[in-house]
Write a protein that holds these residues in place. Structure first.
Motif, short mmCIF file in Angstrom:
data_model
loop_
_atom_site.label_atom_id
_atom_site.label_comp_id
_atom_site.label_asym_id
_atom_site.label_seq_id
_atom_site.Cartn_x
_atom_site.Cartn_y
_atom_site.Cartn_z
N LEU A 184 10.61 3.79 6.48
CA LEU A 184 10.31 2.70 7.41
C LEU A 184 11.57 2.07 7.98
O LEU A 184 11.51 1.07 8.69
N ASP A 185 12.72 2.67 7.69
CA ASP A 185 13.99 2.26 8.29
C ASP A 185 14.48 3.29 9.30
O ASP A 185 15.62 3.23 9.75
N ALA A 186 13.60 4.22 9.68
CA ALA A 186 14.04 5.38 10.45
C ALA A 186 13.52 5.40 11.88
O ALA A 186 13.66 6.39 12.57
N GLY A 187 12.94 4.29 12.34
CA GLY A 187 12.30 4.36 13.64
C GLY A 187 11.06 5.23 13.55
O GLY A 187 10.52 5.49 12.47
N GLU A 188 10.60 5.71 14.68
CA GLU A 188 9.36 6.48 14.70
C GLU A 188 9.54 7.90 14.21
O GLU A 188 8.67 8.46 13.54
N SER A 189 10.68 8.51 14.52
CA SER A 189 10.81 9.94 14.23
C SER A 189 12.14 10.32 13.59
O SER A 189 12.45 11.50 13.50
N GLY A 190 12.91 9.35 13.10
CA GLY A 190 14.18 9.68 12.47
C GLY A 190 14.02 9.97 10.99
O GLY A 190 12.92 10.20 10.49
N ARG A 191 15.15 9.94 10.28
CA ARG A 191 15.15 10.13 8.83
C ARG A 191 15.74 8.89 8.18
O ARG A 191 16.63 8.24 8.73
N GLY A 192 15.28 8.57 7.00
CA GLY A 192 15.71 7.37 6.32
C GLY A 192 17.01 7.55 5.56
O GLY A 192 17.40 8.67 5.22
N GLU A 193 17.67 6.43 5.26
CA GLU A 193 18.91 6.48 4.50
C GLU A 193 18.68 7.04 3.11
O GLU A 193 19.57 7.66 2.52
N ARG A 194 17.51 6.81 2.55
CA ARG A 194 17.20 7.30 1.20
C ARG A 194 16.12 8.39 1.25
O ARG A 194 15.27 8.50 0.38
N GLY A 195 16.17 9.22 2.30
CA GLY A 195 15.19 10.28 2.46
C GLY A 195 13.95 9.77 3.17
O GLY A 195 13.81 8.59 3.49
N GLY A 198 -1.09 12.18 -0.51
CA GLY A 198 -0.96 10.90 0.17
C GLY A 198 0.45 10.61 0.63
O GLY A 198 1.19 11.52 0.99
N LEU A 199 0.82 9.32 0.58
CA LEU A 199 2.09 8.85 1.12
C LEU A 199 2.86 8.04 0.08
O LEU A 199 2.28 7.41 -0.81
N MET A 200 4.18 8.03 0.25
CA MET A 200 5.06 7.23 -0.60
C MET A 200 6.10 6.56 0.28
O MET A 200 6.49 7.10 1.32
N LEU A 257 2.63 0.98 5.34
CA LEU A 257 2.35 2.26 4.68
C LEU A 257 0.85 2.44 4.47
O LEU A 257 0.31 3.53 4.68
N VAL A 258 0.16 1.37 4.08
CA VAL A 258 -1.29 1.46 3.89
C VAL A 258 -2.00 1.77 5.21
O VAL A 258 -2.95 2.57 5.25
N ASP A 259 -1.53 1.16 6.29
CA ASP A 259 -2.11 1.48 7.61
C ASP A 259 -1.89 2.96 7.95
O ASP A 259 -2.80 3.63 8.47
N LEU A 260 -0.71 3.46 7.65
CA LEU A 260 -0.42 4.88 7.91
C LEU A 260 -1.29 5.77 7.03
O LEU A 260 -1.72 6.85 7.45
#
Length: 239
Positions: A132-143, A167-169, A189-192
């Motif tokens: 959730l720190d990656a914008g819509e289509s990037g990658r996060g600092e911690r994966g 599911g999602l994490m 995350l729950v919405d996603l």
């Protein structure tokens, strides 16, 4: 060992009370939230005590530590979760013990996991790690992948032999619009997850929240919380 057992039992009871209180505050049944104890940096003897105390889900984030620990505890009724960033050269080892990999964030990893799971004749559960720190289509600092990357990876997992889309994490982000806004991040995350289940109804897991923010995760609707230090104690510095 008795002292350590008493310490772990007391810590586990405190965490259980926190989860129960958070569930009550959110109008949820306690049974809706599964505790995963993150045992990284702690010995197999602690895992054995936790199992005796009723813990059924454990997590690790480094294969070089997890593999021998899981082997030492192979007789225990545990579900092992791998929660760290996973390199493809470690996939064969991880498939040997992990029941669930919570850090799926690229197609190459999915392909490798499927191949090794087929070879090992095992089914491996998969969570897409959302950054959730990656914008819509990037990658996060911690994966993890941005929300825009979920659908493609989820579809690939669902099509892959010997893999199961669970599911999602997410990990509460340190930067970006959700920095210091853990509950808002977990609600996102729950919405996603709701969106994901429209195409994959069985992908019901929402893994979010750790020792410091499990209440916010439960309030948002997480189904699994990953708690380490609140149960095992403050970890020693590595290196």
């Amino acid at each position: 060992m008795t002292d350590r057992r008493n310490e772990l039992a007391a810590n586990l009871a405190k965490v259980e009370r926190r989860i129960a209180a958070a569930c009550a505050a959110a109008g949820r049944a306690r049974e809706e939230v599964t505790l995963i104890v993150v045992t990284k940096t702690y010995p197999a003897s602690d895992v054995r005590i936790l199992s005796e105390l009723g813990v059924r889900h454990t997590a690790e984030n480094r294969d070089q530590e997890a593999a021998p620990k899981a082997a030492d505890c192979a007789d225990l009724p545990l579900t092992w979760h791998f929660v760290g960033q996973l390199q493809t050269n470690k996939v064969r080892s991880v498939v040997g013990y992990a029941d669930v990999v919570q850090s799926i964030d690229r197609s190459r990893l999915i392909t490798a996991l499927s191949r090794e799971a087929v070879r090992a004749e095992r089914e491996v559960g998969c969570l897409i790690q959302v950054a959730l720190d990656a914008g819509e289509s990037g990658r996060g600092e911690r994966g993890g992948v941005g929300p825009g990357g979920i659908e493609e990876l989820a579809d690939l997992v669902a099509r892959s032999e010997a893999l199961r889309l669970d599911g999602l994490m997410t990990v509460a982000p340190l930067t970006g619009e959700y920095a210091s806004r853990q509950q808002a991040a977990f609600e996102r995350l729950v919405d996603l997850s709701t969106d994901l289940r429209s195409a994959h109804p069985a992908a019901t897991m929402v893994s979010a929240g750790m020792s410091g923010d499990l209440e916010q995760a439960v309030a948002a609707g997480a189904t699994h919380v990953r708690v380490g230090s609140a149960v095992l104690g403050v970890r020693p510095r590595l290196g």
